[in-house]
Design a protein around this motif. Structure first.
Motif, short mmCIF file in Angstrom:
data_model
loop_
_atom_site.label_atom_id
_atom_site.label_comp_id
_atom_site.label_asym_id
_atom_site.label_seq_id
_atom_site.Cartn_x
_atom_site.Cartn_y
_atom_site.Cartn_z
N LEU A 109 1.34 -1.32 -0.35
CA LEU A 109 0.55 0.18 0.04
C LEU A 109 0.45 0.96 -0.28
CD1 LEU A 109 -2.57 1.60 0.11
CD2 LEU A 109 -2.29 1.30 2.79
N GLU A 110 1.86 1.21 0.96
CA GLU A 110 2.37 2.96 1.30
C GLU A 110 4.21 2.00 1.12
OE1 GLU A 110 1.54 4.89 4.34
OE2 GLU A 110 -0.13 6.16 3.25
N TYR A 111 4.54 1.09 0.49
CA TYR A 111 5.83 0.39 0.58
C TYR A 111 6.82 0.68 -0.63
CZ TYR A 111 9.69 -2.17 2.10
OH TYR A 111 11.02 -2.93 2.09
N ASP A 112 7.76 1.09 -1.42
CA ASP A 112 8.42 0.49 -2.43
C ASP A 112 9.53 -0.85 -1.78
OD1 ASP A 112 9.61 0.84 -4.63
OD2 ASP A 112 9.98 3.00 -4.20
N LEU A 113 8.77 -1.28 -3.48
CA LEU A 113 9.67 -2.56 -3.07
C LEU A 113 11.33 -2.42 -4.03
CD1 LEU A 113 7.41 -5.62 -4.11
CD2 LEU A 113 8.06 -5.13 -2.01
N ALA A 114 10.96 -0.90 -4.79
CA ALA A 114 12.59 -0.97 -5.27
C ALA A 114 13.69 -1.09 -4.50
CB ALA A 114 12.34 -0.23 -5.91
N ASP A 115 13.33 0.25 -3.70
CA ASP A 115 14.25 0.82 -2.92
C ASP A 115 14.25 -0.07 -1.15
OD1 ASP A 115 12.11 2.60 -2.28
OD2 ASP A 115 13.46 4.34 -3.61
N GLY A 116 13.55 -0.18 -1.19
CA GLY A 116 12.59 -0.97 0.31
C GLY A 116 12.53 0.59 1.24
N THR A 117 11.83 1.70 0.64
CA THR A 117 11.28 2.82 1.78
C THR A 117 9.80 3.10 1.31
OG1 THR A 117 11.53 4.00 -0.29
CG2 THR A 117 13.54 3.85 1.23
N ARG A 118 9.52 4.17 2.59
CA ARG A 118 7.85 4.09 2.20
C ARG A 118 7.79 4.79 0.91
NH1 ARG A 118 4.53 6.87 7.39
NH2 ARG A 118 2.49 7.72 5.84
N GLY A 119 6.36 4.06 0.48
CA GLY A 119 5.92 5.14 -0.83
C GLY A 119 4.21 5.19 -0.97
N GLU A 120 3.81 5.84 -1.58
CA GLU A 120 2.95 6.76 -1.80
C GLU A 120 2.12 6.22 -2.22
OE1 GLU A 120 0.03 9.06 -1.93
OE2 GLU A 120 1.48 9.91 -0.32
N ARG A 121 0.44 5.93 -1.34
CA ARG A 121 -0.96 5.26 -2.25
C ARG A 121 -1.15 5.71 -3.06
NH1 ARG A 121 -4.38 4.51 3.05
NH2 ARG A 121 -2.66 4.78 3.67
N ASP A 122 -1.10 7.11 -3.45
CA ASP A 122 -2.15 7.37 -4.72
C ASP A 122 -1.61 6.52 -5.89
OD1 ASP A 122 -4.53 8.87 -3.39
OD2 ASP A 122 -2.99 10.23 -3.02
N GLU A 123 0.50 6.18 -6.01
CA GLU A 123 0.76 5.89 -7.01
C GLU A 123 0.07 4.90 -7.74
OE1 GLU A 123 2.94 7.63 -9.09
OE2 GLU A 123 2.27 9.51 -8.58
N HIS A 124 -0.56 3.57 -6.47
CA HIS A 124 -1.31 2.73 -7.05
C HIS A 124 -2.32 3.38 -8.58
CE1 HIS A 124 0.55 -0.03 -4.03
NE2 HIS A 124 -0.24 1.34 -3.40
#
Length: 466
Positions: free
Chosen positions: A120-135
């Motif tokens: 949901l808010e996790y970037d698999l590429a670099d292992g950091t927090r992501g942004e949910r709207d990017e889905h």
């Protein structure tokens, strides 16, 4: 005479009137299926009520009678309050009945998201927090041509968030002919007040000119806003200012133009022979800076409010602290992403998206369905009620194209006590919701796709429609 000296025959009524312990009753084999479905706690509560109600009666220890009584008592408790129904009202996107039916792809995506943790808010590429709207933002950018996008829980929230971000404490100009009110008392003036901005009305109810906007712009103006009159139409001697004229004026004065499309759509409905409804892509192409629209209406997805537009403005909107209170959860985001993905394959959209499929359903196909359903329904209702096939004019619903009606066919049932008959249909295992008009109960068949399920429960009308 002491109790011990009394004959057994004298003690029998006393023993019969004394119920067994609740724990013992809860162990009765007849109650095991109910405990498996409803849980021991609810069944024990029902047993206490049974014991109290039957105190002094000889059947207080009748396991079968007790199980039936508890089953009936708990039926309304364990049944979900939100139930599947057959929407035969003639309104495809019926607000009271849940609006859009989701595509199978969206349903599966939602189920998958519910079953396990997600990114949901996790970037698999670099292992950091992501942004949910990017889905969903990449799909919204692709489908609308906008630079950026965010999503919130409904379009009312989207409008309020946009205004609170871009115009709090300042003025927003709106044509008097666009001061809409939709269901649930959503009114543009009220939303503006809650967002902390001041409404400046221009023009008249039926005619607004470009000069009206130009003369209203002042040092305290924050934005110019257009609102799509989703649930009404002003006809006759009318005039409104299209975006092609309004945008250059706003650019000249350094102001953003906001447009609320209301129901909103990502596809040209004329492709399927339907009336034209403004699309988000058209608004962006016309130069509108920020566009808002719904996810659960013409778009055919879950409830959501979508905001697309210029990157700098959308980023400001996304940073508003109110955005967190209005954000979507992982389940709706998953369903929304799956729905948006269907639009990348327009050739199969009507086949895979229920909203488009239902709206585009040919009247001839609906008539064929009516011909198949009439004989078994007429047999079931009996001679006291007359069933015929009649032309019907349905609505898209949820504020979309309010004056454009969809040609359809309905099973029209005539006879006495139509209100009782309608109630009988609502009491079926899968309630059937029609409408009473012109002295008949009308079952508009445009949205009926599960023909077998509808037919399978008609026998339950025995004794209900009399």
């Amino acid at each position: 005479m002491s109790r011990a000296d009394r004959p057994a025959s004298a003690l029998a009524p006393t023993l019969a009137s004394r119920p067994p312990s609740i724990d013992r009753m809860a162990g009765w084999p007849a109650l095991r299926p109910l405990i498996a479905r409803a849980g021991r706690t609810l069944v024990v509560d029902a047993l206490r009520a049974w014991a109290e109600a039957r105190r002094g009666h000889p059947d207080v220890v009748d396991e079968a009678a007790c199980a039936r009584w508890c089953e009936a008592r708990l039926a309304g408790v364990v049944m979900p309050s939100q139930r599947r129904i057959f929407n035969l009202t003639g309104t495809v996107l019926h607000t009271n009945l849940g609006r859009a039916v989701l595509a199978e792809e969206a349903i599966q995506a939602a189920v998958d998201a519910m079953r396990s943790p997600t990114t949901l808010e996790y970037d698999l590429a670099d292992g950091t927090r992501g942004e949910r709207d990017e889905h969903v933002a990449p799909w919204l950018r692709r489908l609308t041509g906008a630079e950026s996008a965010v999503a919130v829980n409904n379009n009312a929230a989207a409008v309020m968030l946009v205004l609170a971000t871009l115009a709090a404490g300042r003025e927003v100009i709106v044509s008097r002919g666009e001061l809409i009110e939709i269901g649930g008392a959503f009114r543009i003036p009220d939303i503006m007040a809650r967002a902390g901005c001041r409404l400046v009305e221009v023009g008249t109810t039926n005619r607004t000119h470009l000069k009206d906007y130009a003369e209203a712009i002042g040092p305290d103006t924050a934005a110019v806003m257009k609102v799509h009159p989703s649930n009404y139409a002003v006809t006759g001697f009318t005039k409104s200012v299209p975006a092609a004229e309004l945008v250059p004026l706003a650019r000249e004065r350094g102001l953003p133009v906001i447009e609320d499309l209301g129901s909103g759509t990502l596809a040209d409905l004329e492709t399927w022979g339907l009336p034209h409804e403004p699309t988000a892509r058209e608004a962006i192409a016309a130069g509108i800076d920020v566009v808002t629209f719904s996810g659960d209406k013409l778009l055919g997805g879950p409830q959501a409010g979508l905001v697309v537009g210029r990157k700098e403005l959308i980023e400001r909107i996304g940073r508003n602290p109110m955005k967190r209170a209005l954000r979507l959860d992982k389940v709706r985001l998953a369903a929304l992403e799956a729905t948006l993905r269907l639009y990348a394959d327009p050739d199969r959209l009507a086949e895979r998206l229920p909203t488009i499929r239902t709206l585009a359903r040919p009247a001839s196909e609906i008539h064929g369905l009516a011909e198949r359903l009439l004989p078994p329904l007429a047999r079931q209702l009996g001679a006291a009620l007359q069933v015929t096939i009649e032309p019907a004019r349905g609505q898209i619903g949820s504020g979309a194209l309010p004056v454009d009606l969809l040609p359809s066919f309905a099973l029209a049932i005539r006879g006495k006590s139509l209100d009782r008959l309608a109630a009988a249909f609502r009491r079926l295992p899968v309630p059937v919701i029609g409408r009473i008009a012109g002295g008949a109960l009308l079952l508009d068949l445009r949205t009926l796709e599960d023909e077998g399920a509808f037919l399978s429960q008609l026998s339950r009308l025995d004794g209900l429609a009399e």
